[in-house]
Design a protein around this motif. Structure first.
Motif, PDB file in Angstrom:
ATOM      1  N   ASN A 632      27.829  38.725  44.933  1.00 37.15           N
ATOM      2  CA  ASN A 632      28.837  39.372  45.768  1.00 37.15           C
ATOM      3  C   ASN A 632      28.274  40.631  46.444  1.00 37.15           C
ATOM      4  OD1 ASN A 632      31.619  38.572  46.266  1.00 37.15           O
ATOM      5  ND2 ASN A 632      31.770  38.344  44.040  1.00 37.15           N
ATOM      6  N   LEU A 633      27.562  41.448  45.637  1.00 34.44           N
ATOM      7  CA  LEU A 633      26.974  42.675  46.181  1.00 34.44           C
ATOM      8  C   LEU A 633      25.903  42.357  47.216  1.00 34.44           C
ATOM      9  CD1 LEU A 633      26.671  44.804  42.903  1.00 34.44           C
ATOM     10  CD2 LEU A 633      28.367  45.049  44.723  1.00 34.44           C
ATOM     11  N   GLU A 695      39.574  48.779  45.739  1.00 29.11           N
ATOM     12  CA  GLU A 695      40.949  48.300  45.720  1.00 29.11           C
ATOM     13  C   GLU A 695      41.008  46.847  46.210  1.00 29.11           C
ATOM     14  OE1 GLU A 695      43.308  50.930  48.000  1.00 29.11           O
ATOM     15  OE2 GLU A 695      42.737  52.724  46.834  1.00 29.11           O
ATOM     16  N   PRO A 696      41.792  46.002  45.557  1.00 26.06           N
ATOM     17  CA  PRO A 696      41.893  44.604  45.999  1.00 26.06           C
ATOM     18  C   PRO A 696      42.509  44.503  47.391  1.00 26.06           C
ATOM     19  CG  PRO A 696      43.517  45.091  44.301  1.00 26.06           C
ATOM     20  CD  PRO A 696      42.622  46.274  44.382  1.00 26.06           C
ATOM     21  N   GLY A 710      35.909  40.987  46.903  1.00 27.91           N
ATOM     22  CA  GLY A 710      34.531  40.930  46.391  1.00 27.91           C
ATOM     23  C   GLY A 710      34.195  42.098  45.484  1.00 27.91           C
ATOM     24  N   LEU A 711      34.311  43.347  45.997  1.00 24.92           N
ATOM     25  CA  LEU A 711      34.005  44.519  45.172  1.00 24.92           C
ATOM     26  C   LEU A 711      35.042  44.703  44.079  1.00 24.92           C
ATOM     27  CD1 LEU A 711      32.725  47.118  47.798  1.00 24.92           C
ATOM     28  CD2 LEU A 711      31.410  45.961  46.015  1.00 24.92           C
ATOM     29  N   TYR A 715      34.048  45.219  40.269  1.00 25.50           N
ATOM     30  CA  TYR A 715      34.587  46.339  39.487  1.00 25.50           C
ATOM     31  C   TYR A 715      35.261  45.833  38.218  1.00 25.50           C
ATOM     32  CZ  TYR A 715      37.403  50.466  38.379  1.00 25.50           C
ATOM     33  OH  TYR A 715      37.973  51.528  37.745  1.00 25.50           O
ATOM     34  N   GLY A 716      36.113  44.809  38.357  1.00 19.98           N
ATOM     35  CA  GLY A 716      36.810  44.282  37.184  1.00 19.98           C
ATOM     36  C   GLY A 716      35.851  43.694  36.177  1.00 19.98           C
ATOM     37  N   PHE A 717      34.842  42.956  36.653  1.00 19.69           N
ATOM     38  CA  PHE A 717      33.879  42.347  35.739  1.00 19.69           C
ATOM     39  C   PHE A 717      33.112  43.411  34.947  1.00 19.69           C
ATOM     40  CE2 PHE A 717      29.310  41.497  35.319  1.00 19.69           C
ATOM     41  CZ  PHE A 717      29.342  40.572  34.282  1.00 19.69           C
ATOM     42  N   VAL A 718      32.606  44.417  35.644  1.00 18.87           N
ATOM     43  CA  VAL A 718      31.793  45.442  34.971  1.00 18.87           C
ATOM     44  C   VAL A 718      32.636  46.245  33.994  1.00 18.87           C
ATOM     45  CG1 VAL A 718      30.340  47.472  35.302  1.00 18.87           C
ATOM     46  CG2 VAL A 718      30.166  45.549  36.885  1.00 18.87           C
ATOM     47  N   LYS A 719      33.847  46.632  34.396  1.00 16.87           N
ATOM     48  CA  LYS A 719      34.705  47.400  33.494  1.00 16.87           C
ATOM     49  C   LYS A 719      35.088  46.565  32.284  1.00 16.87           C
ATOM     50  CE  LYS A 719      36.153  51.028  34.309  1.00 16.87           C
ATOM     51  NZ  LYS A 719      35.629  52.368  33.983  1.00 16.87           N
ATOM     52  N   GLN A 720      35.379  45.265  32.492  1.00 13.23           N
ATOM     53  CA  GLN A 720      35.735  44.391  31.374  1.00 13.23           C
ATOM     54  C   GLN A 720      34.550  44.187  30.445  1.00 13.23           C
ATOM     55  OE1 GLN A 720      37.564  40.754  32.586  1.00 13.23           O
ATOM     56  NE2 GLN A 720      37.703  39.920  30.524  1.00 13.23           N
TER      57      GLN A 720
END
Length: 895
Positions: A632-633, A695-696, A710-711, A715-720
């Motif tokens: 994504n990045l 922000e979504p 995408g971001l 963000y959600g993946f890394v925080k989770q």
């Protein structure tokens, strides 16, 4: 001898009066000279004694001879001048004795009597010696009684004169009625002695002149006038000298009094010693400090009452003290000692200076010792030094400036914050630090300072030497002089740039958390709606198996619903409520996989480089989620470089300390993390875009080129995963996205958080009877779909809307074999609690849980552990049927 046999004389009363006047003037001069004798010491006193004796003696002698000339005889009278001189000396001697007695400190009766005998005898001697100097053809015949009377009068007059002179010697005034009256009394008393003495003598005529005529002279009127003038000149000169000396003495006395007052009022202790060590003088401060007695004493005895030390605390022996050294010719200048009074224990720090006061002869040299109390000054100096050290060592900028904004002081903190040294700022205007948009701000601040107002915690921006704009918090207070006038300001500036950034990051994190919670709730409700749609589409598909057109519509709707379900999963991933399967993962392998795929996807215009630490330990992440996030990045980087560029991927081990922004923002704890950074050379992002980038649905791309998730998914993946994301970007300078990921720890991660959940352990019911299934869901539409699925499977369905009604159904129908229950339900009992209560009374029954959340998310929502298979919403008929078949077939499952 008959009276007719004597010469008959007569008096010229003008001369008699003149003699009295001369006597009064001489008496006044004598009274005035007595005052000068009292104040003078040494040679001046001897000089005044001589002047006074000459003036007073000459006046008495002149009164005597004027009185003799006032007496006229019928014959020529000559005078033997040597005898006249002897009479003059007798008068001067008598006056000197009188003044000498008067100059003594005390004047008792016995001393007055002795003095009056000498003075009266001298006056009588002067009179009769003067009579002896007469040369005339007559013989002097004296009356013993009158002679004795004249002598007694002379002594008595002298007694009165001595008392009067002694009483007026302290009178410093040049004129006064009491002094004038006393001079009249004395002036009248002395002529009385003379004229009584004249009355004591009778002149018997003879044929020859008695006595030698070799030195005989005649006193003419001119001679008499010369005697009077000379006498008056002598008396006048002496009186004038006395007046002038009195004035000078008064001035000297006033100056001496002023000097003595200054001497006593000085804050420094001053001691004057002789070369023998005897204290000659000391002022009040010195007497108090060193306990000097009123009587004369040696400094050694005073010094023995104190102990002296150096500032380092080393004792100073008495023979090495400043006074002892000065007596040996070794003088000190502004040398500090610590003195302790042995009697009181008082300790002072004093600055001692010793010096030589030279005299005409070495034995007249004196030594002056000055002592200044520096205890308070040293305390203030030490406090000032400590304060200066605190100011200088402060990380805050502490700046002094005058009322015009000119910098007067600049500490190291100011140099550290703004980049300018003190040499570069002191003497220049503080406006040098102001950004263009803040130029008027300083005028308002200075205006408030001049009004004696303070500025507290004022947030603003300032410009550093290298041109950076930083956020500062200012506290400014007026500086006043001793009169209370505002003369400047003290400014404390604290760099709060990092704090502001952390606050913004924390706010962003909190905002993202709130958005995540909102998104998760929406996704959960959307899951239920999708479940209804998909269920009805499945059922509709069964009703139109032969209608090809209808089937195409159904399949299109199913496809759209599945895309919506995928969108829901993305939203759940952003809100960290999706299911991850973290394992120990080698970052290098995952990144290489992404690079291989991205090289084809990004195109030839994008150059990809990597710098991967081969010693980097494994990370604990979901490898599929990591690769998806990196991809994504990479795609975002490609979109930021439409004309091509370079993408650099860097992976290294980093250790976060307490001062690092992710730790200060509360996103991560201190420790080691793997940092994966993707840097592009694209157009970058503004500060405003950075605040919304995670922000979504937020995107800067055209409407048909991006979803804005995408971001948010990254963000959600890394925080989770237990990490965090940092983005650094500026317009025109590219973007760097850094992912901080937790390292793998085999001991703490022996089991994956999303490992399969064990089944209930209950075997399916075997036999020919039809299975009974209880569907529990608060959503009526979903419950209706699930009941339809159960019916299509050939099972007997039961339904309940919440936990309480489910328990009632179970109580009426003990034949129920399986419960399919939603987890989140109203009514005070969720699905997990319902299962626990049912299994406690009927361990043979089986349970399938339904939820849009994965087990980890449920645990974070304080749900009890879901001990059974989980069917993820939205589900289709095939998934529903397969899950029931697995459970009732004796297999455990989990999605």
């Amino acid at each position: 001898m008959p009276a007719s046999a004597f010469f008959t004389g007569s008096y010229d009363y003008r001369l008699v009066a003149l003699s009295v006047v001369i006597s009064v003037i001489a008496a006044y001069v004598a009274l005035d000279i007595a005052g000068r004798l009292t104040t003078a010491r040494g040679k001046p006193q001897l000089m005044w004694l001589s002047f006074g004796a000459i003036a007073m003696g000459t006046g008495i002698w002149a009164m005597h001879y004027v009185g003799m000339e006032a007496f006229h005889l019928p014959v020529l009278v000559l005078y033997d001048w040597p005898t006249i001189v002897v009479s003059l000396l007798a008068a001067i001697f008598a006056s000197a004795v009188a003044l000498l007695f008067v100059s003594r400190p005390t004047m008792g009766s016995s001393r007055t009597i002795v003095g009056s005998l000498f003075m009266g005898g001298g006056i009588a001697a002067m009179h009769y010696i003067g009579m002896k100097a007469m040369r005339l053809p007559a013989m002097c015949i004296y009356s013993p009684g009158l002679v004795a009377l004249s002598v007694l009068l002379a002594i008595g007059t002298s007694f009165v004169a001595l008392r009067l002179i002694f009483s007026f010697r302290e009178n410093s005034a040049a004129w006064g009625w009491r002094k004038f009256g006393a001079s009249i009394v004395m002036g009248l008393a002395i002529p009385i002695v003379h004229y009584v003495g004249m009355a004591a003598v009778s002149f018997a005529p003879t044929s020859f002149i008695h006595g030698s005529l070799s030195h005989a002279v005649s006193v003419s009127s001119l001679g008499l006038a010369c005697i009077m003038v000379a006498t008056l000149v002598i008396l006048g000169l002496v009186l004038l000298t006395s007046v002038i000396d009195r004035r000078f003495s008064q001035q000297r006395a006033e100056s001496q009094l002023q000097l003595q007052t200054i001497f006593d009022k000085m804050t420094e202790g001053i001691i004057i010693m002789g070369r023998d060590g005897r204290i000659i003088a000391s002022n009040k401060i010195a007497s108090q400090i060193f306990s000097i007695p009123d009587k004369a004493t040696f400094f050694k005895s005073v010094a023995n009452q104190h102990e002296a030390f150096t500032l380092e605390g080393v004792p100073v022996p008495p023979d090495q003290g400043p006074a002892a050294r000065a007596l040996c010719g070794d003088f000190v200048l502004s040398h500090e000692f610590v003195f302790r009074n042995k009697a009181t224990g008082r300790v002072d720090i004093r600055e001692i200076t010793t010096a030589l006061i030279g005299g005409k002869r070495r034995e007249l040299d004196k030594i002056i010792l000055t002592s200044r109390d520096t205890t308070e000054r040293r305390r203030v100096d030490e406090a000032r030094i400590r304060l200066a050290a605190i100011v200088e060592s402060s990380d805050d900028a502490i700046i002094g400036k005058d009322t015009q904004g000119i910098v007067t002081s600049w500490n190291r903190g100011a140099e550290k914050i703004f980049g300018y040294s003190a040499e570069e700022m002191v003497g220049l205007s503080i406006t040098r630090l102001l950004p263009p948009d803040r130029e008027r701000e300083e005028d308002e601040i200075l205006s408030r300072i001049r009004r004696d107002e303070s500025v507290d915690h004022f947030g603003t921006t300032r410009k550093t030497k290298d041109g950076r704009i930083i956020h500062v918090s200012l506290t400014i207070s007026p500086i006043k002089d001793a009169s209370g006038k505002v003369v400047g300001a003290s400014k404390i500036a604290r760099d709060v740039t990092e704090t502001r950034n952390l606050e913004r990051q924390l706010h962003q994190s909190q905002k993202m958390e709130a958005i995540g919670q909102l998104t998760g709730g929406i996704a959960h409700d959307f899951n239920n709606l999708l479940g209804v749609i998909l269920g009805n589409l499945d059922l509709l598909e069964l009703l139109v198996p032969d209608n090809e057109v209808a089937l195409r519509r159904v399949h299109a709707a199913q496809k759209a619903s599945m895309r919506s379900a995928d969108l829901t999963r993305r939203l759940l991933a952003f809100s960290r409520k999706d299911t991850l399967r973290p394992t120990s993962t080698l970052l290098g392998d995952a990144i290489q996989n992404v690079i291989e795929f991205a090289a084809r996807a990004l195109g030839p215009n994008i150059k990809i480089t990597s710098d991967l630490d081969p010693l980097l330990p494994p990370v604990f992440v979901d490898v599929a989620g990591l690769e998806s996030a990196l991809l994504n990045l990479a795609v975002n980087a490609r979109d930021a470089m439409p004309k091509g560029g370079s993408l650099s991927i860097n992976a290294q081990l980093t250790k976060l300390e307490a001062a690092d922004p992710p730790v200060q923002a509360g996103e991560l704890k201190q420790g080691s993390y793997a940092r994966v950074s993707l840097s592009d050379t694209g157009h970058g992002m503004s500060r405003e875009v950075l605040e919304h980038v995670f922000e979504p649905f937020f995107t800067t791309k055209p409407a048909d080129q991006g979803t804005g998730l995408g971001l948010a998914m990254v963000y959600g993946f890394v925080k989770q995963s237990g990490g965090t994301v940092r983005i650094d970007s500026e317009l025109g300078s590219g973007t760097t996205v850094s992912l901080y990921l937790p390292l793998a720890d085999p001991e703490s991660h022996a089991q994956s958080a999303t490992s399969p959940v064990a089944g209930s352990g209950l075997s399916a019911k075997r036999g020919g009877s039809v299975l009974s299934v209880l569907v529990v869901d608060d959503d009526e539409l979903l419950r209706e779909i699930a009941v339809a699925y159960v019916t299509l499977m050939g099972y007997t369905p039961f339904e309940a809307k919440d936990g309480a009604s489910a328990l009632e159904v179970l109580a009426r129908h003990a034949e129920i074999d399986l419960i399919v229950t939603d987890i989140l339900m109203p009514g005070g009992m969720n699905g997990a609690e319902l299962a626990q209560r049912v299994l406690k009374s009927n361990p043979a029954i089986k349970v399938i849980y339904c939820s849009g959340f994965h087990p980890g998310a449920l645990e974070r929502r304080s749900m009890p552990l879901v001990d059974g298979p989980l069917l993820r919403k939205p589900y289709q008929r095939a998934e529903f049927s397969a899950m029931i078949c697995q459970v009732m077939g004796g297999e455990s499952t989990n999605s």
